[in-house]
Write a protein that holds these residues in place. Structure first.
Motif, PDB file in Angstrom:
ATOM      1  N   LYS A  83      36.191  26.920  46.151  1.00 19.86           N
ATOM      2  CA  LYS A  83      37.125  27.965  45.726  1.00 19.86           C
ATOM      3  C   LYS A  83      36.463  28.917  44.734  1.00 19.86           C
ATOM      4  CE  LYS A  83      40.749  26.656  48.021  1.00 19.86           C
ATOM      5  NZ  LYS A  83      41.289  27.514  49.129  1.00 19.86           N
ATOM      6  N   ARG A 110      36.088  32.894  45.264  1.00 27.26           N
ATOM      7  CA  ARG A 110      36.666  33.817  44.293  1.00 27.26           C
ATOM      8  C   ARG A 110      35.597  34.616  43.554  1.00 27.26           C
ATOM      9  NH1 ARG A 110      41.649  32.424  41.926  1.00 27.26           N
ATOM     10  NH2 ARG A 110      41.134  34.107  40.487  1.00 27.26           N
ATOM     11  N   GLY A 123      45.063  32.633  43.964  1.00 26.76           N
ATOM     12  CA  GLY A 123      44.518  33.865  43.391  1.00 26.76           C
ATOM     13  C   GLY A 123      44.888  34.115  41.949  1.00 26.76           C
TER      14      GLY A 123
END
Length: 300
Positions: free
Chosen positions: A58, A62, A100
């Motif tokens: 992740k 990101r 997010g």
């Protein structure tokens, strides 16, 4: 000497330019080792590698730096090193990254959860060490034990949502009464504590504690506790009755011996007292006599 110094300056400048050219964060070179070391500490403390791998994936997706990820992992590692549950903290970080949420919001929440976990352990561990509680927990109450860890996790979630450790401690004390322990099991207690953060414990602590005790004594089992928050929510939406009134009414039904499965079905139907949806069950109205059209009588 000046030549050597100038050479060092040039090398550093070239590294900075190279990092900028290839899109490498300028703090990555100095942080890779610290993240690797943190990962090693996590493994030594018993944190599953798969969770760390998911977080790293992740982080890459990101575009976060190693340091940003380390800030999320470090608190959980410290919990695990202190023999406290940490997976719920890492899962919350993973959830935040997946949705997010900026790391500047994830990290403070992680730190808050970590603090709540330590507070929860301070309440749970003395309670679970009591001989009568040890007996019902079936030997799963040692530090690191599954039930103990789940109790700490559920209590920490409640504390994170502004339910005081004192209220958690009082609830455990109520549950620890022999009249309750003799009519339930360790797994049922764990499931009951799992839903504390879904009940109006902050605003109505005495009512909520009484409700949970009655549910345990009334035969609610693990699976039924898991369904209860959704059932209460459904009943509130369909009947337009305040949650505290619904809980009070359900507590009355439990006291009268109504089976847990029947209570859940009524809640899902939005028909807490047996009358049509929207009607106010007997004993739950703000103004007795209103909203009870006879067909509620005897449904408690």
């Amino acid at each position: 000497m000046m030549k050597v110094l100038n050479l060092h300056i040039k090398v550093i400048a070239l590294l900075v330019v190279a990092c900028a050219y290839f899109g490498i964060p300028d703090n990555t070179l100095g942080q890779t080792e610290s993240l690797d070391k943190l990962e090693e500490r996590a493994g030594n403390a018993g944190i599953e590698q798969s969770v760390i791998d998911d977080l790293k994936a992740k982080k890459e997706a990101r575009g976060l730096s190693n340091q940003q990820l380390a800030n999320m992992i470090e608190p959980a590692v410290q919990l695990a090193e202190d023999n406290l549950p940490a997976n719920h903290v890492l899962q919350k970080a993973l959830e935040g990254l997946s949705k997010g949420v900026p790391d500047a919001r994830i990290v403070p929440y992680i730190n808050r959860m970590t603090s709540a976990t330590r507070q929860a352990a301070g309440v749970v561990d003395p309670w679970i060490a009591k001989p009568e509680v040890k007996q019902i927990m079936g030997g799963q109450n040692e530090p690191g034990g599954g039930m103990r860890n789940r109790l700490v996790e559920s209590s920490s979630r409640a504390i994170t949502q502004n339910i005081s450790p004192e209220n958690i401690g009082q609830l455990l004390s109520d549950i620890g009464d022999k009249s309750v322990l003799s009519q339930t099991t360790g797994s049922n207690i764990v499931s009951a504590m799992d839903i504390v953060s879904d009940l109006p414990m902050q605003d109505q602590p005495e009512l909520t504690r009484s409700f949970i005790v009655r549910a345990l004594k009334g035969g609610f089992e693990a699976g039924e506790f898991q369904k209860l928050p959704m059932a209460l929510n459904m009943a509130q939406k369909r009947s337009q009755i305040p949650a505290s009134n619904i809980i009070r009414g359900v507590g009355n039904q439990l006291q009268k011996g109504v089976p847990a499965r029947d209570i859940l079905q009524k809640l899902f139907d939005g028909n807490v007292g047996g009358g049509p949806p929207g009607d106010i069950p007997k004993g739950m109205e703000d103004n007795p006599g209103k909203g009870n059209r006879g067909n509620n009588s005897g449904n408690g």
